[in-house]
Design a protein around this motif. Structure first.
Motif, PDB file in Angstrom:
ATOM      1  N   LEU A  82     -56.692 -35.752  -1.237  1.00 50.71           N
ATOM      2  CA  LEU A  82     -56.535 -35.192  -0.137  1.00 50.71           C
ATOM      3  C   LEU A  82     -56.341 -33.897  -0.241  1.00 50.71           C
ATOM      4  O   LEU A  82     -56.623 -33.293  -0.005  1.00 50.71           O
ATOM      5  CB  LEU A  82     -55.825 -36.112   1.006  1.00 50.71           C
ATOM      6  N   ARG A  83     -54.616 -33.460  -0.849  1.00 57.57           N
ATOM      7  CA  ARG A  83     -54.524 -32.413  -0.960  1.00 57.57           C
ATOM      8  C   ARG A  83     -55.408 -31.272  -2.029  1.00 57.57           C
ATOM      9  O   ARG A  83     -54.879 -29.965  -1.412  1.00 57.57           O
ATOM     10  CB  ARG A  83     -52.616 -32.673  -1.764  1.00 57.57           C
ATOM     11  N   LYS A  84     -56.131 -31.850  -2.319  1.00 56.43           N
ATOM     12  CA  LYS A  84     -56.474 -31.263  -2.971  1.00 56.43           C
ATOM     13  C   LYS A  84     -57.832 -30.307  -2.414  1.00 56.43           C
ATOM     14  O   LYS A  84     -58.347 -29.790  -2.858  1.00 56.43           O
ATOM     15  CB  LYS A  84     -57.311 -32.139  -5.159  1.00 56.43           C
ATOM     16  N   TYR A  85     -58.491 -31.356  -1.608  1.00 56.23           N
ATOM     17  CA  TYR A  85     -59.500 -30.706  -1.379  1.00 56.23           C
ATOM     18  C   TYR A  85     -59.462 -30.181   0.231  1.00 56.23           C
ATOM     19  O   TYR A  85     -60.313 -29.614   0.698  1.00 56.23           O
ATOM     20  CB  TYR A  85     -60.519 -32.433  -0.382  1.00 56.23           C
ATOM     21  N   THR A  86     -58.032 -30.374   0.998  1.00 54.34           N
ATOM     22  CA  THR A  86     -57.715 -29.198   2.048  1.00 54.34           C
ATOM     23  C   THR A  86     -57.512 -27.903   1.327  1.00 54.34           C
ATOM     24  O   THR A  86     -58.171 -26.861   1.687  1.00 54.34           O
ATOM     25  CB  THR A  86     -56.562 -30.305   2.830  1.00 54.34           C
ATOM     26  N   ARG A  87     -56.931 -28.358  -0.076  1.00 53.81           N
ATOM     27  CA  ARG A  87     -56.440 -26.784  -0.543  1.00 53.81           C
ATOM     28  C   ARG A  87     -58.060 -25.793  -0.843  1.00 53.81           C
ATOM     29  O   ARG A  87     -58.094 -24.388  -1.380  1.00 53.81           O
ATOM     30  CB  ARG A  87     -55.968 -26.783  -2.063  1.00 53.81           C
TER      31      ARG A  87
END
Length: 442
Positions: A116-121
């Protein structure tokens, strides 16, 4: 006397001179923990990092004290009244920014379960891309993913002990091996990519229809061509774009990640946010900025997430622009000063329950949103974050959309951790957050 003995004598004399200068400065500055020779307080775990130790330092030394980053002093400001006095009441005197040698060195390298972190970034970075480049990237675009990795490595190193040591000994570190060498090489690639974008914009620039930040900067640069002191240069443009990505991509996505961790850790608050979203927005559309005023609880939760984070890039030091008599101390011109924002956000004189995560801090007796003067997540004064409005907008829209569609839960041993530990374990690290999410049926 042999050459070796003479060299040793010169070295000892130089060390003695540094020591004398260091302790002469110490006598002139606010009190604080005793520094070690040359290293200052760098390796003293009861002093640094400040985000973990400011409470006991404040208790011992008061709201203004000095810590030493190697042989260089840094005056630390704690509590709302002191930080406000510096950043707002004496904004001009505290408006300088000290040289961070590692950041400067990087800028000189210019071409000489579901993550999730990757896609929010990526999503948040694409907002910056739209503003700066006038276009967005696909989520799987390798160039964008590489830029985000470079930024993450840079920020992680900058706030690490090795980053602090680089800033203390900038003339020695370039000759030593370490991660900084790789970061320099990475920033050459980033510089080349941005430079290519700038050249493409220059070739297609339409003065009647500027498309984005780069176009506006180029137009201003053209007007200042004959000014020998012009600041709107191509080099400054590329560096400012780099800084926009560093400040706008990573920090905003980290706050969003922290907000989701809090929702998973405190499900009763998550349920209240979702209920408000359902009541105001429903299921047939996503929230817009016009909805924020009608969603006071959601707005209060996001503000409390900001307040509750003890570590923040907005505690980057300032520098005095001239000598100033401040709170009973004479602080010389050019002194590094660190306004410790966490001490403002946990000041018991301004918060009812500072050690608790409580959205009620930002709600009045009628349940409507209220601002607080002791709230400075984007710093304050002349060095306040220029992207504050954009960051607030991004956080509200992304957070509302995610909570509208998903319920978040912690997994593994994360379920037993407090919020501070979850923040610390997940901050600025690659890899999945300890979350699972379940699609809501609305």
């Amino acid at each position: 006397m042999g050459a070796e003995a003479l060299l040793l004598l010169c070295l000892l004399f130089a060390l003695l001179l540094v020591s004398l200068k260091m302790y002469k400065k110490k006598a002139q500055l606010p009190p604080g923990p005793t520094p070690w020779f040359l290293l200052g307080n760098l390796l003293q775990k009861d002093v640094l990092p400040l985000s973990k130790n400011y409470a006991k330092l404040f208790e011992k030394w008061g709201p203004i004290f000095t810590v030493w980053m190697g042989p260089k002093p840094m005056v630390v400001l704690c509590g709302y009244e002191v930080v406000k006095d510096a950043l707002l009441d004496h904004a001009e005197e505290f408006s300088g920014r000290p040289v961070l040698p590692f950041s400067d060195a990087v800028n000189r390298y210019k071409g000489q379960a579901f993550d999730l972190r990757k896609y929010t970034r990526i999503a948040i970075s694409n907002v910056i891309c739209s503003v700066v480049f006038g276009s967005r990237f696909e989520y799987k675009d390798q160039v964008l993913q590489e830029m985000l990795r470079i930024i993450e490595d840079f920020v992680s190193y900058l706030v690490s002990y090795m980053g602090q040591i680089y800033n203390v000994f900038p003339k020695i570190m370039p000759y030593l091996p370490g991660q900084h060498k790789k970061i320099f090489g990475d920033f050459e690639k980033m510089y080349a990519f941005i430079n290519e974008k700038v050249e493409s914009h220059r070739e297609t620039l339409d003065y009647q229809d500027p498309r984005d930040y780069i176009d506006c900067f180029l137009m201003k640069s053209e007007k200042e061509q004959t000014d020998p002191e012009a600041i709107y240069t191509i080099e400054e443009l590329i560096i400012s774009v780099q800084e926009l990505f560093i400040a706008g991509s990573l920090s905003t996505s980290e706050v969003l990640a922290c907000a989701l961790l809090v929702m998973a850790r405190l499900p009763h608050i998550q349920e209240k946010v979702q209920q408000e979203i359902d009541d105001v927005v429903g299921a047939n559309r996503i929230a817009g900025m016009e909805d924020r005023v009608r969603m006071p609880y959601t707005n209060a939760v996001l503000h409390e997430v900001h307040r509750y984070q003890k570590g923040s890039l907005e505690s980057i030091p300032r520098q005095t622009t001239r000598p100033i008599k401040f709170q009973g101390y004479l602080i010389p011109q050019g002194t590094t000063v660190c306004p410790e924002i966490a001490t403002v956000h946990f000041d018991p004189l301004h918060w009812e329950n500072p050690e608790e995560f409580d959205p009620g801090h930002f709600l009045d007796e009628k349940g409507q949103f209220r601002n607080r003067v002791a709230f400075m997540p984007f710093s304050a004064g002349k060095r306040a974050c220029p992207g504050e409005a954009l960051a607030r907008m991004e956080l509200f829209l992304f957070f509302s959309a995610l909570l509208q569609n998903f319920t978040f839960q912690l997994i593994g041993d994360a379920k037993d951790k407090d919020i501070f530990t979850l923040y610390e374990d997940s901050g600025l690290k690659t890899g999945d957050l300890p979350l699972k999410f379940i699609r809501r049926s609305i």
